[in-house]
Design an enzyme around this catalytic site. Structure first.
Site, PDB file in Angstrom:
ATOM      1  N   HIS A  75       0.856  -1.202   0.000  1.00  0.00           N
ATOM      2  CA  HIS A  75       0.000   0.000   0.000  1.00  0.00           C
ATOM      3  C   HIS A  75       0.883   1.240   0.000  1.00  0.00           C
ATOM      4  O   HIS A  75       1.657   1.475   0.935  1.00  0.00           O
ATOM      5  CB  HIS A  75      -0.938  -0.002   1.206  1.00  0.00           C
ATOM      6  CG  HIS A  75      -2.016  -1.028   1.088  1.00  0.00           C
ATOM      7  ND1 HIS A  75      -2.536  -1.711   2.160  1.00  0.00           N
ATOM      8  CD2 HIS A  75      -2.683  -1.471  -0.018  1.00  0.00           C
ATOM      9  CE1 HIS A  75      -3.479  -2.537   1.725  1.00  0.00           C
ATOM     10  NE2 HIS A  75      -3.595  -2.410   0.413  1.00  0.00           N
ATOM     11  N   GLU A  78       1.484   3.917   2.962  1.00  0.00           N
ATOM     12  CA  GLU A  78       1.901   3.439   4.281  1.00  0.00           C
ATOM     13  C   GLU A  78       3.429   3.501   4.367  1.00  0.00           C
ATOM     14  O   GLU A  78       4.124   2.492   4.408  1.00  0.00           O
ATOM     15  CB  GLU A  78       1.331   2.033   4.509  1.00  0.00           C
ATOM     16  CG  GLU A  78      -0.196   2.068   4.492  1.00  0.00           C
ATOM     17  CD  GLU A  78      -0.880   0.710   4.352  1.00  0.00           C
ATOM     18  OE1 GLU A  78      -0.218  -0.327   4.492  1.00  0.00           O
ATOM     19  OE2 GLU A  78      -2.103   0.703   4.094  1.00  0.00           O
ATOM     20  N   ARG A 131      -3.081   4.703  -2.539  1.00  0.00           N
ATOM     21  CA  ARG A 131      -2.942   3.381  -1.909  1.00  0.00           C
ATOM     22  C   ARG A 131      -2.604   2.261  -2.909  1.00  0.00           C
ATOM     23  O   ARG A 131      -1.798   1.375  -2.615  1.00  0.00           O
ATOM     24  CB  ARG A 131      -4.290   3.056  -1.239  1.00  0.00           C
ATOM     25  CG  ARG A 131      -4.514   1.607  -0.827  1.00  0.00           C
ATOM     26  CD  ARG A 131      -5.904   1.487  -0.230  1.00  0.00           C
ATOM     27  NE  ARG A 131      -6.350   0.129   0.013  1.00  0.00           N
ATOM     28  CZ  ARG A 131      -6.251  -0.492   1.184  1.00  0.00           C
ATOM     29  NH1 ARG A 131      -5.665   0.097   2.199  1.00  0.00           N
ATOM     30  NH2 ARG A 131      -6.720  -1.710   1.334  1.00  0.00           N
ATOM     31  N   HIS A 201       2.298  -3.256   7.018  1.00  0.00           N
ATOM     32  CA  HIS A 201       1.309  -2.209   6.692  1.00  0.00           C
ATOM     33  C   HIS A 201       1.252  -1.212   7.850  1.00  0.00           C
ATOM     34  O   HIS A 201       1.867  -1.395   8.895  1.00  0.00           O
ATOM     35  CB  HIS A 201      -0.096  -2.824   6.563  1.00  0.00           C
ATOM     36  CG  HIS A 201      -0.294  -3.680   5.373  1.00  0.00           C
ATOM     37  ND1 HIS A 201      -1.048  -3.305   4.296  1.00  0.00           N
ATOM     38  CD2 HIS A 201       0.144  -4.936   5.092  1.00  0.00           C
ATOM     39  CE1 HIS A 201      -1.064  -4.264   3.389  1.00  0.00           C
ATOM     40  NE2 HIS A 201      -0.346  -5.281   3.846  1.00  0.00           N
ATOM     41  N   GLU A 276       0.065  -4.447  11.182  1.00  0.00           N
ATOM     42  CA  GLU A 276      -0.342  -3.049  11.028  1.00  0.00           C
ATOM     43  C   GLU A 276       0.491  -2.277  12.040  1.00  0.00           C
ATOM     44  O   GLU A 276       0.321  -2.458  13.247  1.00  0.00           O
ATOM     45  CB  GLU A 276      -1.828  -2.878  11.356  1.00  0.00           C
ATOM     46  CG  GLU A 276      -2.774  -3.554  10.387  1.00  0.00           C
ATOM     47  CD  GLU A 276      -2.987  -2.752   9.107  1.00  0.00           C
ATOM     48  OE1 GLU A 276      -2.569  -1.576   9.062  1.00  0.00           O
ATOM     49  OE2 GLU A 276      -3.572  -3.312   8.174  1.00  0.00           O
TER      50      GLU A 276
HETATM   51  O1  0X9 Z   1      -7.047  -3.543   4.143  1.00  0.00           O
HETATM   52  C1  0X9 Z   1      -5.912  -4.021   4.108  1.00  0.00           C
HETATM   53  O2  0X9 Z   1      -5.410  -4.483   3.092  1.00  0.00           O
HETATM   54  C2  0X9 Z   1      -5.087  -4.056   5.397  1.00  0.00           C
HETATM   55  N1  0X9 Z   1      -5.288  -2.855   6.146  1.00  0.00           N
HETATM   56  S1  0X9 Z   1      -4.700  -1.428   5.581  1.00  0.00           S
HETATM   57  O3  0X9 Z   1      -5.207  -0.360   6.433  1.00  0.00           O
HETATM   58  N2  0X9 Z   1      -3.130  -1.450   5.760  1.00  0.00           N
HETATM   59  O4  0X9 Z   1      -5.028  -1.274   4.207  1.00  0.00           O
HETATM   60  C3  0X9 Z   1      -5.530  -5.266   6.184  1.00  0.00           C
HETATM   61  C4  0X9 Z   1      -4.944  -6.531   5.686  1.00  0.00           C
HETATM   62  C5  0X9 Z   1      -5.830  -7.338   4.767  1.00  0.00           C
HETATM   63  N3  0X9 Z   1      -5.053  -8.506   4.461  1.00  0.00           N
HETATM   64  C6  0X9 Z   1      -5.483  -9.711   3.990  1.00  0.00           C
HETATM   65  N4  0X9 Z   1      -6.711  -9.911   3.578  1.00  0.00           N
HETATM   66  N5  0X9 Z   1      -4.608 -10.689   3.951  1.00  0.00           N
HETATM   67 ZN    ZN Z   2      -2.029  -1.562   4.072  1.00  0.00          ZN
END
Ligand code: 0X9
Ligand code: ZN
Length: 319
Positions: A75, A78, A131, A201, A276
């Protein structure tokens, strides 16, 4: 104090007190290889959608060591993720601490600080809050690369709309960056003995393991739960920050097509986590972490990884 140093900053000036352009990070990879030619090699996954190399480092002091794979910066906004990944490599190479030296000697580390280079560049040059990758679809751009992996793709917590932040793409593994990472792991996971996959992340202070798409428990749920809880405890001791841990769906929200789920279920990497890291103490833009938090955030991320690797070692995962 300045938060970001100019793009022309050479890699030798990387200091974890500022955020750095991709150019500086890549120059740092070369600088480090020149400093530690016996230990380090540059690895190239190939190019992104816009033709930028997806580049990382392998630290290996013994070919037969089991390996830990770090995926960072999927992302774009980040920024703490690429910074923490380079911090960790630097610490492994320059530490005076015996326990860290052991981690560098007894495991191999394959670290890709920026697996979405087009997006990362875009956050420096045009839109700090970008993002996704930069693939063009009609009027909108970008696939959320962490929704694009071929494991229960687009079943939950992902969008079919290219204008949304969590667009899963026109099909599973449609994106160049996704294919590059998949090809790399398909080709090298076995050969390089990759037993651990960590995706970095920000910003919710969480340590999560599979799955994102279902509440069904994985076979080694109890082990990953235990290592995750220990990592959270270690962070609390070290910096006083409160992280939470659990399976991804139980901890943050349902989401499908994430790289961690794919690496665990398809490549069979048994220790898989998504971290995170920190967000700012108070801000409306939670992805904008002040640069003076890079060091403590990276320290706690590395301490968490150490805790997980040490726990998994005791349970025989790296035999
Ligand atoms: O939404 C996301 O991809 C992640 N949070 S973020 O705020 N960094 O965008 C969470 C991880 C989701 N990951 C998986 N599904 N493996
Ligand atoms: Zn992320």
């Amino acid at each position: 104090m300045k938060e970001v140093l100019p793009a022309e900053t050479p890699g030798s000036a990387l200091d974890w007190k500022h955020f750095f352009h991709l150019k500086t990070i890549y120059s740092w990879l070369e600088y480090m290889v020149a400093q530690y030619p016996k230990d380090l090699t540059i690895i190239d996954m190939g190019n992104s959608t816009e033709g930028v190399p997806i580049r990382g480092l392998k630290l290996s002091r013994n070919k037969s060591n089991k390996a830990i794979f770090i995926e960072s910066g999927i992302h774009a906004r980040e920024w703490i993720a690429p910074a923490a990944a380079t911090y960790l490599l630097n610490d492994l190479l320059t530490t005076k601490e015996e326990a860290v030296r052991k981690l560098a000697n007894n495991y191999n580390w394959i670290v890709f600080p920026c697996v979405n280079p087009d997006g990362y560049k875009y956050t420096f040059e045009h839109d700090r809050m970008w993002r996704k990758n930069r693939q063009l679809f009609d009027i909108c751009r970008g696939v959320d690369l962490n929704r694009n992996y071929p494991d229960h793709w687009n079943t939950t917590g992902a969008s079919g709309d290219p204008c949304r932040y969590d667009y899963s793409g026109p099909n599973a593994a449609s994106e160049t960056e996704t294919k590059r990472l998949m090809d790399f792991l398909n080709m090298h996971a076995e050969k390089e003995h990759i037993r651990t996959y960590i995706a970095l992340h920000s910003y919710s202070q969480m340590i999560m393991f599979p799955y994102g798409y279902t509440k069904e428990h994985i076979a080694n749920y109890d082990d990953l739960q235990e290592f995750g809880r220990n990592a959270v405890g270690r962070i609390r001791e070290l910096t006083g920050r409160n992280y939470t841990s659990g399976s991804l769906i139980e901890t943050i929200y349902p989401s499908s097509g994430g790289s961690m789920d794919w690496a665990y279920s398809k490549i069979k990497i048994p220790i898989a986590y998504t971290f995170e890291l920190r967000g700012p103490p108070d801000s409306s833009d939670m992805f904008i972490l002040p640069a003076n938090e890079i060091e403590p955030t990276s320290q706690e991320a590395f301490a968490a990884i150490r805790t997980i690797v040490e726990g998994a070692t005791k349970k025989g995962y790296y035999k």
